[in-house]
Design a protein around this motif. Structure first.
Motif, PDB file in Angstrom:
ATOM      1  N   PHE A  43       0.855  -1.184   0.000  1.00  0.00           N
ATOM      2  CA  PHE A  43       0.000   0.000   0.000  1.00  0.00           C
ATOM      3  C   PHE A  43       0.892   1.235   0.000  1.00  0.00           C
ATOM      4  CE2 PHE A  43       0.707  -1.290   4.356  1.00  0.00           C
ATOM      5  CZ  PHE A  43       0.951  -0.115   5.042  1.00  0.00           C
ATOM      6  N   PRO A  44       0.400   2.351  -0.572  1.00  0.00           N
ATOM      7  CA  PRO A  44       1.238   3.538  -0.708  1.00  0.00           C
ATOM      8  C   PRO A  44       1.663   4.198   0.606  1.00  0.00           C
ATOM      9  CG  PRO A  44      -0.509   3.595  -2.333  1.00  0.00           C
ATOM     10  CD  PRO A  44      -0.808   2.444  -1.398  1.00  0.00           C
ATOM     11  N   PHE A  45       0.720   4.584   1.455  1.00  0.00           N
ATOM     12  CA  PHE A  45       1.088   5.370   2.630  1.00  0.00           C
ATOM     13  C   PHE A  45       0.191   5.091   3.830  1.00  0.00           C
ATOM     14  CE2 PHE A  45       2.325   8.321  -0.877  1.00  0.00           C
ATOM     15  CZ  PHE A  45       3.689   8.289  -0.667  1.00  0.00           C
ATOM     16  N   GLY A  49      -6.118   8.190   3.146  1.00  0.00           N
ATOM     17  CA  GLY A  49      -7.526   7.805   3.146  1.00  0.00           C
ATOM     18  C   GLY A  49      -7.814   6.425   2.580  1.00  0.00           C
ATOM     19  N   ILE A  50      -7.436   6.175   1.333  1.00  0.00           N
ATOM     20  CA  ILE A  50      -7.754   4.894   0.708  1.00  0.00           C
ATOM     21  C   ILE A  50      -7.030   3.757   1.422  1.00  0.00           C
ATOM     22  CG2 ILE A  50      -7.564   3.516  -1.408  1.00  0.00           C
ATOM     23  CD1 ILE A  50      -7.985   6.135  -2.982  1.00  0.00           C
ATOM     24  N   GLY A 121       2.927   0.757  -4.938  1.00  0.00           N
ATOM     25  CA  GLY A 121       1.595   0.826  -5.512  1.00  0.00           C
ATOM     26  C   GLY A 121       0.685  -0.132  -4.758  1.00  0.00           C
ATOM     27  N   ARG A 122      -0.582  -0.180  -5.156  1.00  0.00           N
ATOM     28  CA  ARG A 122      -1.529  -1.103  -4.534  1.00  0.00           C
ATOM     29  C   ARG A 122      -1.463  -2.444  -5.249  1.00  0.00           C
ATOM     30  NH1 ARG A 122      -3.971   3.635  -3.926  1.00  0.00           N
ATOM     31  NH2 ARG A 122      -4.540   4.147  -1.799  1.00  0.00           N
ATOM     32  N   PRO A 140      -3.426   3.814  -9.349  1.00  0.00           N
ATOM     33  CA  PRO A 140      -3.413   4.767  -8.234  1.00  0.00           C
ATOM     34  C   PRO A 140      -4.813   5.321  -7.967  1.00  0.00           C
ATOM     35  CG  PRO A 140      -1.560   5.181  -9.700  1.00  0.00           C
ATOM     36  CD  PRO A 140      -2.432   4.145 -10.373  1.00  0.00           C
ATOM     37  N   GLY A 141      -5.160   5.384  -6.688  1.00  0.00           N
ATOM     38  CA  GLY A 141      -6.450   5.907  -6.283  1.00  0.00           C
ATOM     39  C   GLY A 141      -7.598   4.912  -6.322  1.00  0.00           C
TER      40      GLY A 141
END
Length: 156
Positions: A43-45, A49-50, A121-122, A140-141
């Motif tokens: 996962f990115p961070f 939120g996501i 990335g996811r 992304p997103g």
């Protein structure tokens, strides 16, 4: 590919990289030493939120992984201390591993490092017997779907 272009993500049948990353207390966790199947979730961070939504959904459905005998490991390029604070805040009962240094090496080995943004990335990978058995990578997103995880667990 250029230096900033991502490698192709690992796919079903690819050998799983053997990596060692620190957990939220700095203790090294070697992927090859984890017994049984493993779901590696990049996962990115932390605190975003996501990512928070995705990992809280996994936390709330951890029994699905446990019932299948699958160890869940979350991995990001965040430092150990950030991951520990986030895990404590969110009550995660699964390991979070830091791919902070060498920055993104684990994500690169799975083909999900975003060099332009300096983050994972996811991408999620179900590993069994050292081989990728299932994977999903989203743009992304775009959050990953819990039903996809359940379908992967059902194949074991």
């Amino acid at each position: 590919m250029g230096a900033d272009a991502p490698d192709e993500p690992l796919t079903v049948g690819d050998p799983a990289p053997d990596l060692t990353l620190p957990d939220t207390h700095g203790t090294p966790v070697r992927l090859a030493d984890v017994e049984g199947p493993v779901m590696v979730v990049f996962f990115p961070f932390a605190f975003s939120g996501i990512c928070t939504g995705e990992l809280c959904e996994l936390r709330d459905n951890l029994e699905d992984f446990e019932a299948a005998g699958v160890t869940l490991l979350g991995v990001s390029c965040d430092p150990v201390f950030s991951l520990r604070a986030w895990a404590e805040q969110q009550g995660f009962d699964f390991e979070l591993l830091s791919d902070f240094w060498p920055h993104g090496d684990a994500a690169r080995s799975f083909g999900v490092f975003d060099a332009t943004r300096g983050r994972a990335g996811r991408g999620s990978f179900l590993l069994s017997d050292g081989v990728v058995r299932w994977s999903v990578v989203t743009e992304p997103g775009v959050a990953r779907d819990l039903d996809g995880y359940r379908e992967a667990l059902a194949t074991l």
